[in-house]
Design an enzyme around this catalytic site. Sequence first.
Site, short mmCIF file in Angstrom:
data_model
loop_
_atom_site.label_atom_id
_atom_site.label_comp_id
_atom_site.label_asym_id
_atom_site.label_seq_id
_atom_site.Cartn_x
_atom_site.Cartn_y
_atom_site.Cartn_z
N HIS A 148 -8.29 -4.65 -0.75
CA HIS A 148 -7.10 -3.99 -0.82
C HIS A 148 -6.50 -4.08 0.48
CE1 HIS A 148 -4.13 -0.66 -0.69
NE2 HIS A 148 -3.89 -0.35 0.78
N ASP A 197 -10.17 -3.44 -5.87
CA ASP A 197 -9.31 -2.17 -4.74
C ASP A 197 -8.95 -1.12 -5.74
OD1 ASP A 197 -6.80 -1.08 -3.78
OD2 ASP A 197 -5.51 -3.05 -3.40
N SER A 229 0.93 -1.25 0.16
CA SER A 229 -0.29 -0.14 -0.22
C SER A 229 1.19 1.28 -0.49
CB SER A 229 -0.84 0.02 1.10
OG SER A 229 -1.72 0.73 0.93
#
Length: 407
Positions: A377, A347, A190
Amino acid sequence: MKVAFALAVILAALTAYYVYIPLPSTVSEPWKLMLLDAVFRSIVHVGNLANALGLTHYIRVLNYTVTLDTLGPVSTGDLRVTDTNFGGVEVRVYEWMGGEEGEAKRGVVYIHGGGWALGSARMGSYDVLCRQMSVELKAVIVSVDYRLAPDVRFPVQYDDALLASKYFLQPHVLARYSVDPDRVGVSGDSAGGNLAAAVAQQVATDSSIPVKFKVQALIYPVLQALDFNTPSYQQNQHVPILYRTLMIRFWLEYLDADPSFIHPMLVNNHTSLDLSRVDPSRAKVDWEELLPAAFKKGYKRVAPARGTRRVLEEVPALLDPRAAPLLAERGVLARTPRAYVLTCEHDVLRDDGAMYARRLEEAGVPVEHVHFADGFHGCMTFAFWPTHFAVGARTLENYVSWLDQNL
Ligand SMILES: *[C@@H]1O[C@H](CO)[C@@H](O)[C@H](O)[C@H]1NC(C)=O
Ligand SMILES: *[C@@H]1O[C@H](CO)[C@@H](O)[C@H](O)[C@H]1NC(C)=O
């Protein structure tokens, strides 16, 4: 009694109403995800309330909650775990000690996620992850505890990650940890994937750094802030746990921008076609060119002719490749190491990763782009008890085995 029963029914109904959200049928274990999301959403709501009442910044409420499970450095068996600092940046180092004395090991700089504002290398989920990597790869893992927003803003998070990496890559430091200089990688998930990609670009092009990374492994990375209407942003704007609005709020915090900019950015007003300074970057986020047909589906590009000039004037870092590594020049990408890019279908950041994989490939970098059709995600950090998702475990296994074969 009747009143109590009625209240219980109402409470149950409200809870169900709060927890239930429509989810795509292909996402892994939807009910579990709904529960996780309800917890996360309620923390965001408490944070927003505390922020509105002027008690504290909403990010601090989120950070406090997600880092409740931080752990000390605990060594066990063949694993030595130490908290120290690399060039002034806090790091947690995991050393696999099972080999022969002096035997050269592999090394990985790991950068945790959390929107440049949340989390810590000391969090339970990252600690478990790095332990597992260290043991399975027989490697030294350096987990970087860079400083976070709102205490610090761009480029401090990036600078911390770079400084810790440069420190580790010094030949005498690698020697101290018995790490083979030809087998060091950089990785992150991320926002940590964002920092890993940016650091990989800098290390690859800085001639004053003698040792280079052999690989970069990016887990659902965030890589651009020019288009919040890519097909994956459109498709997954309401899919937990990273809602589109939350991702934009993280960008605004990282770049220290006016929170009200979320409104123009939601409609791509910050990169409207009349803003000529965006022109050199447009091709780099052109998803109509860069994405496979299966990702584009029926989505339409959102490109207003006129927009909101003020955003780019006040936040020029939106165009800075250190913040948005997808905007790097092809010549820079070409010098970066072999790459692994993991994306998830559910995501908003799916297309950031997919576009980067494509641009790296076009620049001649060997790339493995792995896509999880039932992933969401953050799922890789939910591979461990008590938030175990089957898809999280699969992403983790795939990631570690790629590192094993390529590092
Ligand atoms: C977030 O939480 C971690 C762990 O508790 C802490 O070290 C860090 O200072 C916090 N960050 C901010 C900006 O409050
Ligand atoms: C986007 O820009 C247009 C043109 O300047 C403006 O009329 C509109 O209000 C803006 N929308 C948002 C949400 O900022």
